[in-house]
Design an enzyme around this catalytic site. Structure first.
Site, PDB file in Angstrom:
ATOM      1  N   LYS A  24     -18.414  -5.780  19.865  1.00  0.00           N
ATOM      2  CA  LYS A  24     -19.527  -6.314  20.654  1.00  0.00           C
ATOM      3  C   LYS A  24     -18.984  -7.143  21.804  1.00  0.00           C
ATOM      4  O   LYS A  24     -19.418  -7.011  22.951  1.00  0.00           O
ATOM      5  CB  LYS A  24     -20.416  -7.189  19.777  1.00  0.00           C
ATOM      6  CG  LYS A  24     -21.477  -7.923  20.570  1.00  0.00           C
ATOM      7  CD  LYS A  24     -22.146  -9.033  19.791  1.00  0.00           C
ATOM      8  CE  LYS A  24     -21.243 -10.231  19.611  1.00  0.00           C
ATOM      9  NZ  LYS A  24     -21.936 -11.459  19.193  1.00  0.00           N
ATOM     10  N   ARG A  29     -18.406  -7.573  27.669  1.00  0.00           N
ATOM     11  CA  ARG A  29     -17.551  -7.986  28.789  1.00  0.00           C
ATOM     12  C   ARG A  29     -17.229  -6.767  29.662  1.00  0.00           C
ATOM     13  O   ARG A  29     -17.277  -6.833  30.892  1.00  0.00           O
ATOM     14  CB  ARG A  29     -16.255  -8.609  28.271  1.00  0.00           C
ATOM     15  CG  ARG A  29     -16.417 -10.042  27.760  1.00  0.00           C
ATOM     16  CD  ARG A  29     -15.149 -10.436  26.985  1.00  0.00           C
ATOM     17  NE  ARG A  29     -15.094 -11.819  26.578  1.00  0.00           N
ATOM     18  CZ  ARG A  29     -15.735 -12.354  25.539  1.00  0.00           C
ATOM     19  NH1 ARG A  29     -16.557 -11.608  24.815  1.00  0.00           N
ATOM     20  NH2 ARG A  29     -15.568 -13.624  25.220  1.00  0.00           N
ATOM     21  N   ASP A  51     -27.355  -6.211  20.824  1.00  0.00           N
ATOM     22  CA  ASP A  51     -26.756  -7.098  21.835  1.00  0.00           C
ATOM     23  C   ASP A  51     -26.255  -6.336  23.055  1.00  0.00           C
ATOM     24  O   ASP A  51     -26.385  -6.804  24.190  1.00  0.00           O
ATOM     25  CB  ASP A  51     -25.602  -7.910  21.223  1.00  0.00           C
ATOM     26  CG  ASP A  51     -26.126  -9.182  20.561  1.00  0.00           C
ATOM     27  OD1 ASP A  51     -27.359  -9.285  20.373  1.00  0.00           O
ATOM     28  OD2 ASP A  51     -25.310 -10.068  20.253  1.00  0.00           O
ATOM     29  N   ASN A  94     -31.253 -12.395  21.823  1.00  0.00           N
ATOM     30  CA  ASN A  94     -30.453 -13.487  21.253  1.00  0.00           C
ATOM     31  C   ASN A  94     -28.974 -13.186  21.472  1.00  0.00           C
ATOM     32  O   ASN A  94     -28.126 -13.559  20.678  1.00  0.00           O
ATOM     33  CB  ASN A  94     -30.767 -13.648  19.762  1.00  0.00           C
ATOM     34  CG  ASN A  94     -30.380 -15.021  19.241  1.00  0.00           C
ATOM     35  OD1 ASN A  94     -29.993 -15.910  20.018  1.00  0.00           O
ATOM     36  ND2 ASN A  94     -30.464 -15.208  17.936  1.00  0.00           N
ATOM     37  N   GLY A  96     -25.829 -13.932  22.909  1.00  0.00           N
ATOM     38  CA  GLY A  96     -25.078 -15.023  23.552  1.00  0.00           C
ATOM     39  C   GLY A  96     -24.072 -14.494  24.558  1.00  0.00           C
ATOM     40  O   GLY A  96     -23.923 -15.034  25.662  1.00  0.00           O
ATOM     41  N   ASP A 322     -16.377 -16.226  13.613  1.00  0.00           N
ATOM     42  CA  ASP A 322     -17.338 -15.258  13.067  1.00  0.00           C
ATOM     43  C   ASP A 322     -16.856 -14.672  11.744  1.00  0.00           C
ATOM     44  O   ASP A 322     -17.593 -14.633  10.757  1.00  0.00           O
ATOM     45  CB  ASP A 322     -17.595 -14.132  14.073  1.00  0.00           C
ATOM     46  CG  ASP A 322     -18.477 -14.617  15.217  1.00  0.00           C
ATOM     47  OD1 ASP A 322     -18.937 -15.774  15.156  1.00  0.00           O
ATOM     48  OD2 ASP A 322     -18.703 -13.844  16.166  1.00  0.00           O
ATOM     49  N   GLU A 350     -26.457 -17.791  16.063  1.00  0.00           N
ATOM     50  CA  GLU A 350     -27.762 -17.143  15.878  1.00  0.00           C
ATOM     51  C   GLU A 350     -28.713 -18.016  15.070  1.00  0.00           C
ATOM     52  O   GLU A 350     -29.920 -17.993  15.235  1.00  0.00           O
ATOM     53  CB  GLU A 350     -27.586 -15.784  15.209  1.00  0.00           C
ATOM     54  CG  GLU A 350     -27.160 -14.670  16.141  1.00  0.00           C
ATOM     55  CD  GLU A 350     -25.671 -14.676  16.461  1.00  0.00           C
ATOM     56  OE1 GLU A 350     -24.984 -15.706  16.232  1.00  0.00           O
ATOM     57  OE2 GLU A 350     -25.187 -13.643  16.981  1.00  0.00           O
ATOM     58  N   HIS A 397     -27.373 -11.353  11.873  1.00  0.00           N
ATOM     59  CA  HIS A 397     -26.656 -10.184  11.358  1.00  0.00           C
ATOM     60  C   HIS A 397     -25.513 -10.544  10.414  1.00  0.00           C
ATOM     61  O   HIS A 397     -25.303  -9.903   9.402  1.00  0.00           O
ATOM     62  CB  HIS A 397     -26.144  -9.356  12.532  1.00  0.00           C
ATOM     63  CG  HIS A 397     -25.295 -10.130  13.508  1.00  0.00           C
ATOM     64  ND1 HIS A 397     -24.166  -9.631  14.072  1.00  0.00           N
ATOM     65  CD2 HIS A 397     -25.413 -11.390  14.013  1.00  0.00           C
ATOM     66  CE1 HIS A 397     -23.632 -10.521  14.887  1.00  0.00           C
ATOM     67  NE2 HIS A 397     -24.376 -11.599  14.871  1.00  0.00           N
ATOM     68  N   ARG A 398     -24.787 -11.602  10.755  1.00  0.00           N
ATOM     69  CA  ARG A 398     -23.607 -11.911   9.929  1.00  0.00           C
ATOM     70  C   ARG A 398     -23.986 -12.493   8.564  1.00  0.00           C
ATOM     71  O   ARG A 398     -23.273 -12.310   7.584  1.00  0.00           O
ATOM     72  CB  ARG A 398     -22.652 -12.852  10.667  1.00  0.00           C
ATOM     73  CG  ARG A 398     -22.126 -12.241  11.928  1.00  0.00           C
ATOM     74  CD  ARG A 398     -20.762 -12.698  12.354  1.00  0.00           C
ATOM     75  NE  ARG A 398     -20.495 -12.115  13.656  1.00  0.00           N
ATOM     76  CZ  ARG A 398     -20.144 -10.841  13.847  1.00  0.00           C
ATOM     77  NH1 ARG A 398     -19.950 -10.046  12.822  1.00  0.00           N
ATOM     78  NH2 ARG A 398     -19.954 -10.376  15.061  1.00  0.00           N
ATOM     79  N   LYS A 422     -28.109  -6.130  15.377  1.00  0.00           N
ATOM     80  CA  LYS A 422     -27.570  -6.906  16.509  1.00  0.00           C
ATOM     81  C   LYS A 422     -26.191  -6.399  16.908  1.00  0.00           C
ATOM     82  O   LYS A 422     -25.867  -6.305  18.087  1.00  0.00           O
ATOM     83  CB  LYS A 422     -27.507  -8.387  16.128  1.00  0.00           C
ATOM     84  CG  LYS A 422     -27.200  -9.314  17.291  1.00  0.00           C
ATOM     85  CD  LYS A 422     -27.416 -10.756  16.873  1.00  0.00           C
ATOM     86  CE  LYS A 422     -27.587 -11.676  18.071  1.00  0.00           C
ATOM     87  NZ  LYS A 422     -26.383 -11.873  18.842  1.00  0.00           N
TER      88      LYS A 422
END
Ligand code: DC
Length: 658
Positions: A24, A29, A51, A94, A96, A322, A350, A397-398, A422
């Protein structure tokens, strides 16, 4: 409120290969830099998730042209730093990674833009980034609360020679966003980081991507970053996105918990030279004792060797914020406590992840200590065994993905599992493909067919748990009667079903501390049970209670909907029946043995009435599933019926012992 859920049975083992979805962090990026660059870029193995969808939608709104390539990639026609659309409102959900980087880049893109997100995004601070952007000339205002999205960006140019100070200890995405924006000025600029820079590997990833797109940033320690004059983003032609190292953590953890060294869990798409910091998660697992191996494009994980077990660790997790969430669940299966330190950034993700993890772990009966920037986990023991629970996921999600690993210890329910979209839309399919669950034998059939006796005997022979699901309906009926709740009062009976205080023990069953083994077998309760069993809310209320028994080493469940509703993916489904005449005779014999009186005709009539009700009800009716094997016991003794079920199950036992 989202009422969807996924029930996970207890797992026994894991093995297999997972091709990881794209990263992600890299995908978002790369999308942005390809859009800003001169020339066309083909992005390969880009992640397709919520995302990245938000970032792609933003680029569409800004009129950046893209096209799918034959190889399954995405061609992005770069706009050379000038987005064609100069006025727009962007909704970034959401995400980031999208919000912070677009804030920085669009501040100097010459247009007027409004950036918005979901309510949680509007609670996530962005003031430090905004302040930094303002010091080099940006014109940004908060539309609601100062320092938080939504934001209004007005046209501005970067002051040449700017020296921008930015806080590094809230979110590294602030620095990443700023670094990606500054080359748009084409003049020399410098960034100075205030305070400790957190999550450094993510900044390193940003620098790596910028370099691939032609901008080399000079870095002095992790404090000063210099963007040279004349810097311009140029397409590298083709850019291959690595597999997501954070997503890899769940599968590597599965391997560390349940794979043998001979058959480890392997993830492909990310390897030892990855540019993502979260590959270091594998080192943390190794430090806990797991068997880890890695190649150019893969990493594998298995349990400790030589009969050893995983050990708890005390780890500064700043470099893997994460993936560290995954360690919080692995810690349940390690010896000794685990402390995850330096994780303050979890509080602005999140959701407040420290609070979320602590709350949900406690639901599983885990002892947890939570601090401003740490989490301490004490693994379960005989006095604090894991308990089945329904886990809330906070649209994070995590949280959903890491709690799935707790299924190694106990069956559990994951609420709103769809939030994994996500970053990893088919996470639970991949999980299911490598997880091996405790087996279950589902035995359904009409009343008095002998399935209870046969099921209990099969369970005893295999050393499995036994679920007499009919008893739960009977207990609910008894409890409802005693509470004066009418059988037709669906919410009332469902509330009783939800809060049943039941203990099954070797010689019977206790309801609210009282032995009721006999009371629930009375004909009157049988009839009530069959009536309340037709109420959907009652069935729903009893569902997780039944699935929570799907534990190692295995389960035999008997009832009416074991194979159709409660355990639809049972290893073996049996439809066990006998003719009404034979069943009525068996019931009479049973009653006479208990010293009760019995009339064959009325017993048979009653039994047929219940059959009809169980078969005709719209929810979970009694029927033979297409994949269930028929066992007609008219001419079989109990021993013969048990032997038949065991014979049918033998291939699954062989499969499980592999
Ligand atoms: O199996 P039993 O006779 O103890 O079941 C009592 C009642 O509960 C029966 O009328 C049907 C209902 N039941 C059900 O609807 N679903 C099950 N899985 C088990 C029982």
């Amino acid at each position: 409120m989202n009422m969807t859920f996924l029930d996970l049975p207890q797992m026994l083992a894991a093995t297999g290969v997972i091709t990881l979805p794209g990263s992600k962090s890299i995908s978002n990026r790369a999308l942005l830099l390809a859009a800003l660059a001169e020339g066309e870029t083909e992005l390969r193995a880009l992640l397709d998730s919520d995302d990245t969808a938000r970032m792609r939608e933003a680029l569409v709104v800004l009129s950046v042209a893209t096209a799918a390539t034959d190889e399954g990639g995405l061609k992005v026609i770069g706009c050379g730093g000038q987005f064609p659309v100069r006025q727009a409102e962007l909704f970034l959900g959401n995400a980031g990674t999208a919000f912070r980087s677009l804030t920085a880049v669009l501040s100097f893109a010459g247009g007027e833009y409004v950036l918005k997100g979901v309510p949680r995004m509007h609670e996530r601070p962005i003031g430090d980034l905004v302040a930094a952007l303002k010091t080099c000339g940006a014109n940004i205002s908060s539309l609601e609360k100062e320092g938080f999205p939504p934001l209004l960006l007005r046209p501005a140019v970067i002051r040449p020679g700017s020296v921008v100070k930015i806080r590094g200890d809230v979110s590294s995405q602030f620095l990443s966003g700023l670094l990606m924006a500054l080359p748009l000025a084409g003049v020399e600029t410098t960034v100075e980081v205030d305070g400790e820079l957190i999550s450094k590997p993510y900044v390193d990833m940003t620098l790596n991507l910028m370099a691939r797109f032609g901008v080399i940033v000079e870095r002095d320690d992790w404090r000063v970053f210099a963007i040279p004059a004349g810097a311009r983003y140029r397409s590298p032609g083709v850019y291959q996105v690595e597999g997501d190292a954070s997503s890899a953590s769940y599968f590597l953890a599965l391997g560390a918990l349940g794979a043998s060294a001979e058959n480890p869990v392997r993830v492909t798409g990310v390897g030892k030279n990855a540019i993502q910091g979260d590959v270091r998660f594998a080192d943390a697992l190794a430090a806990m004792g797991a068997t880890i191996e890695a190649g150019e494009d893969w990493i594998s994980a298995a349990r400790p060797t030589n009969g050893k077990t995983l050990k708890g660790i005390h780890l500064d997790c700043n470099h893997i914020p994460d993936a560290a969430m995954t360690l919080a669940v692995v810690a349940l299966f390690a010896q000794g406590e685990t402390t995850l330190a330096n994780i303050a950034s979890w509080r602005v993700k999140e959701t407040d992840r420290i609070a979320a993890m602590a709350t949900e772990l406690r639901k599983l009966n885990v002892r947890v200590e939570e601090g401003a920037d740490f989490l301490k986990i004490v693994p379960p023991d005989a006095t604090h065994p894991l308990q089945p629970a329904a886990i809330d996921t906070y649209d994070d999600h995590r949280v959903a993905m890491c709690f799935s690993l707790a299924a190694f210890g106990v069956p559990l329910r994951i609420n709103d599992p769809g939030c994994v979209a996500k970053t990893f839309p088919d996470y639970f399919d991949c999980f299911g493909a490598i997880a091996r669950h405790a087996p279950v034998i589902a035995i359904d059939g009409p009343t008095a067919s002998g399935k209870g006796t046969v099921s209990a005997r099969v369970a005893a022979a295999l050393g499995f748990h036994y679920l007499d699901s009919g008893a739960l309906y009977r207990l609910t009926a008894l409890a409802a009667r005693e509470a004066g709740v009418d059988w037709a009062d669906e919410p009332g009976v469902a509330a009783i079903a939800t809060s049943l205080d039941v203990i099954f023990h070797a010689d019977g069953v206790r309801l609210n501390g009282r032995e009721v083994g006999e009371a629930i077998r009375h004909e009157e309760i049988s009839s009530w049970a069959s009536k309340i069993a037709a109420l959907p809310a009652v069935r729903e209320a009893l569902l997780f209670r039944q699935r929570a028994l799907h534990r190692a080493p295995g389960l035999v469940g008997d009832g009416r909907d074991m194979g159709s509703v409660v355990f639809p993916s049972a290893s073996l489904k049996v439809f066990l029946t006998a003719s009404p005449a034979v069943r009525a005779e068996r019931r009479v014999k049973q009653l006479l043995e208990r010293g009760e009186t019995a009339n064959l005709d009325s017993i048979r009539a009653d039994l047929e009435a219940r059959d009809t009700r169980d078969r005709a009800r719209p929810v979970a009716p009694l029927k033979q599933e297409a994949d269930a094997r028929l066992l007609d016991t008219d001419h079989l003794s109990i021993d013969e019926a048990v032997a038949k079920v065991l014979e049918w199950f033998a291939p699954f036992m062989a499969d499980n012992s592999k």
